[in-house]
Design a protein around this motif. Structure first.
Motif, PDB file in Angstrom:
ATOM      1  N   ASP A 130       4.293   2.829  -1.434  1.00 51.34           N
ATOM      2  CA  ASP A 130       3.723   4.127  -1.078  1.00 51.34           C
ATOM      3  C   ASP A 130       3.781   5.043  -2.287  1.00 51.34           C
ATOM      4  O   ASP A 130       4.845   5.234  -2.892  1.00 51.34           O
ATOM      5  CB  ASP A 130       4.485   4.752   0.090  1.00 51.34           C
ATOM      6  CG  ASP A 130       4.275   3.991   1.394  1.00 51.34           C
ATOM      7  OD1 ASP A 130       3.191   3.398   1.547  1.00 51.34           O
ATOM      8  OD2 ASP A 130       5.187   4.001   2.239  1.00 51.34           O
ATOM      9  N   LEU A 169      -0.609   7.556  -0.243  1.00 50.79           N
ATOM     10  CA  LEU A 169      -1.358   6.313  -0.413  1.00 50.79           C
ATOM     11  C   LEU A 169      -0.464   5.103  -0.170  1.00 50.79           C
ATOM     12  O   LEU A 169       0.668   5.040  -0.659  1.00 50.79           O
ATOM     13  CB  LEU A 169      -1.956   6.227  -1.814  1.00 50.79           C
ATOM     14  CG  LEU A 169      -2.911   7.365  -2.215  1.00 50.79           C
ATOM     15  CD1 LEU A 169      -3.360   7.179  -3.662  1.00 50.79           C
ATOM     16  CD2 LEU A 169      -4.104   7.442  -1.281  1.00 50.79           C
ATOM     17  N   ARG A 170      -0.976   4.128   0.565  1.00 53.41           N
ATOM     18  CA  ARG A 170      -0.306   2.856   0.760  1.00 53.41           C
ATOM     19  C   ARG A 170      -1.028   1.820  -0.106  1.00 53.41           C
ATOM     20  O   ARG A 170      -2.252   1.645  -0.003  1.00 53.41           O
ATOM     21  CB  ARG A 170      -0.345   2.454   2.235  1.00 53.41           C
ATOM     22  CG  ARG A 170       0.023   1.024   2.552  1.00 53.41           C
ATOM     23  CD  ARG A 170       1.427   0.610   2.131  1.00 53.41           C
ATOM     24  NE  ARG A 170       2.476   1.365   2.766  1.00 53.41           N
ATOM     25  CZ  ARG A 170       3.127   0.955   3.851  1.00 53.41           C
ATOM     26  NH1 ARG A 170       2.772  -0.176   4.426  1.00 53.41           N
ATOM     27  NH2 ARG A 170       4.117   1.670   4.336  1.00 53.41           N
ATOM     28  N   CYS A 171      -0.273   1.151  -0.961  1.00 58.59           N
ATOM     29  CA  CYS A 171      -0.839   0.145  -1.853  1.00 58.59           C
ATOM     30  C   CYS A 171      -0.283  -1.217  -1.471  1.00 58.59           C
ATOM     31  O   CYS A 171       0.935  -1.429  -1.491  1.00 58.59           O
ATOM     32  CB  CYS A 171      -0.488   0.453  -3.303  1.00 58.59           C
ATOM     33  SG  CYS A 171      -0.999   2.103  -3.842  1.00 58.59           S
ATOM     34  N   TYR A 212      -9.139  -3.518  -7.512  1.00 60.04           N
ATOM     35  CA  TYR A 212      -8.667  -2.462  -6.634  1.00 60.04           C
ATOM     36  C   TYR A 212      -9.715  -2.258  -5.538  1.00 60.04           C
ATOM     37  O   TYR A 212     -10.902  -2.064  -5.837  1.00 60.04           O
ATOM     38  CB  TYR A 212      -8.481  -1.152  -7.405  1.00 60.04           C
ATOM     39  CG  TYR A 212      -7.332  -1.172  -8.381  1.00 60.04           C
ATOM     40  CD1 TYR A 212      -6.061  -0.758  -7.994  1.00 60.04           C
ATOM     41  CD2 TYR A 212      -7.508  -1.609  -9.692  1.00 60.04           C
ATOM     42  CE1 TYR A 212      -4.996  -0.766  -8.888  1.00 60.04           C
ATOM     43  CE2 TYR A 212      -6.462  -1.633 -10.595  1.00 60.04           C
ATOM     44  CZ  TYR A 212      -5.206  -1.210 -10.185  1.00 60.04           C
ATOM     45  OH  TYR A 212      -4.147  -1.228 -11.073  1.00 60.04           O
ATOM     46  N   LEU A 214     -10.625   0.149  -2.318  1.00 62.06           N
ATOM     47  CA  LEU A 214     -10.362   1.385  -1.585  1.00 62.06           C
ATOM     48  C   LEU A 214     -10.832   1.180  -0.153  1.00 62.06           C
ATOM     49  O   LEU A 214     -12.034   1.139   0.119  1.00 62.06           O
ATOM     50  CB  LEU A 214     -11.099   2.555  -2.231  1.00 62.06           C
ATOM     51  CG  LEU A 214     -10.811   2.786  -3.722  1.00 62.06           C
ATOM     52  CD1 LEU A 214     -11.657   3.939  -4.254  1.00 62.06           C
ATOM     53  CD2 LEU A 214      -9.333   3.055  -3.962  1.00 62.06           C
ATOM     54  N   ILE A 240      -5.897  -0.212  -1.448  1.00 62.22           N
ATOM     55  CA  ILE A 240      -5.353   1.144  -1.347  1.00 62.22           C
ATOM     56  C   ILE A 240      -5.923   1.817  -0.111  1.00 62.22           C
ATOM     57  O   ILE A 240      -7.147   1.854   0.088  1.00 62.22           O
ATOM     58  CB  ILE A 240      -5.697   1.956  -2.604  1.00 62.22           C
ATOM     59  CG1 ILE A 240      -5.121   1.271  -3.848  1.00 62.22           C
ATOM     60  CG2 ILE A 240      -5.161   3.387  -2.495  1.00 62.22           C
ATOM     61  CD1 ILE A 240      -5.608   1.846  -5.145  1.00 62.22           C
ATOM     62  N   LEU A 275      -5.582   8.121  -9.291  1.00 61.43           N
ATOM     63  CA  LEU A 275      -5.659   6.686  -9.542  1.00 61.43           C
ATOM     64  C   LEU A 275      -5.247   6.359 -10.973  1.00 61.43           C
ATOM     65  O   LEU A 275      -4.472   5.422 -11.214  1.00 61.43           O
ATOM     66  CB  LEU A 275      -7.074   6.174  -9.289  1.00 61.43           C
ATOM     67  CG  LEU A 275      -7.576   6.138  -7.842  1.00 61.43           C
ATOM     68  CD1 LEU A 275      -9.014   5.624  -7.806  1.00 61.43           C
ATOM     69  CD2 LEU A 275      -6.688   5.270  -6.957  1.00 61.43           C
ATOM     70  N   VAL A 331      -1.420   5.774  -9.654  1.00 59.26           N
ATOM     71  CA  VAL A 331      -1.541   4.499  -8.960  1.00 59.26           C
ATOM     72  C   VAL A 331      -1.597   3.324  -9.934  1.00 59.26           C
ATOM     73  O   VAL A 331      -0.823   2.354  -9.810  1.00 59.26           O
ATOM     74  CB  VAL A 331      -2.781   4.501  -8.042  1.00 59.26           C
ATOM     75  CG1 VAL A 331      -2.967   3.139  -7.399  1.00 59.26           C
ATOM     76  CG2 VAL A 331      -2.647   5.583  -6.975  1.00 59.26           C
TER      77      VAL A 331
END
Length: 219
Positions: free
Chosen positions: A6, A10-12, A24, A26, A50, A85, A89
């Motif tokens: 997290d 945002l949860r990755c 990546y 989205l 993400i 990002l 991220v």
């Protein structure tokens, strides 16, 4: 092995592979982790999905009326989200690794993906699945701001999307997607457009797999 991280809201979800390529995605919803791990192994690529962004606002490039108009207007915070990002991220996911990056988006995040690609060279390639190129002012903006890119762009759109039966802003999405490809090709960009069966709400997984097939073929 799946990693879940997290970063703010945002949860990755990351599935790693011993590869110099990372994609990546989205996504509007959290994916099945087992599916992400399977794709990573099958395609030999690190995948980072993400979720958790403010869908209507983080992914839109400038303020505009929503659809339907009774919904709150789009606020247009794409520039701030792109900065997140790039500064938060990507460093958290990649560490000291060196990757060739692809950014993939769906619907509004497909719009963001193309917009971001024109803003920065952070991502080598893009995939836009049912991108929201109907967004108010986007096509004139693309005409004025499209620039040559060394990477490649993949576009797909459901064959039943758009047309006169749905909301008017969405009606020309078939023509707008093809026009987008034409504009980019005029700048010398290598583009692929793949019509796929179904409406805007057809399952995303088969469409993502087609995009990953395209990535694998070009490596």
């Amino acid at each position: 092995m799946i990693e879940k991280t997290d970063i703010g809201n945002l949860r990755c979800i990351v599935a790693r592979c011993a590869s110099e390529h990372i994609c990546y995605i989205l996504s509007p919803m959290e994916p099945d982790s087992r599916q992400v791990e399977l794709w990573s192994r099958e395609y030999g690529i690190t995948l980072a999905v993400i979720t958790g962004m403010d869908w209507d606002n983080d992914l839109t490039p400038w303020p505009a009326q929503n659809v339907p108009p009774s919904d709150p207007p789009f606020e247009g915070h794409a520039a701030e989200f792109l900065q997140r990002l790039e500064t938060d991220v990507i460093p958290a996911i990649e560490g000291d690794g060196r990757y060739t990056r692809t950014l993939c988006g769906i619907s509004l995040s497909g719009l963001f993906t193309l917009w971001a690609w024109m803003q920065t060279d952070t991502f080598a390639n893009i995939g836009s699945l049912s991108g929201s190129f109907w967004y108010e002012g986007f096509m004139p903006w693309l005409e004025a701001n499209a620039r040559a890119k060394a990477g490649r762009a993949y576009f797909s759109l459901g064959t039943k999307e758009g047309g006169p039966r749905g909301p008017k802003p969405f009606s020309r999405i078939q023509e707008q997607t093809r026009e987008t490809v034409t504009i980019l090709k005029s700048k010398g960009i290598a583009c692929t457009f793949v019509p796929v069966p179904g409406t805007h709400f057809a399952p995303a997984a088969p469409r993502i797999e087609k995009m990953l097939d395209w990535l694998a073929e070009a490596r």
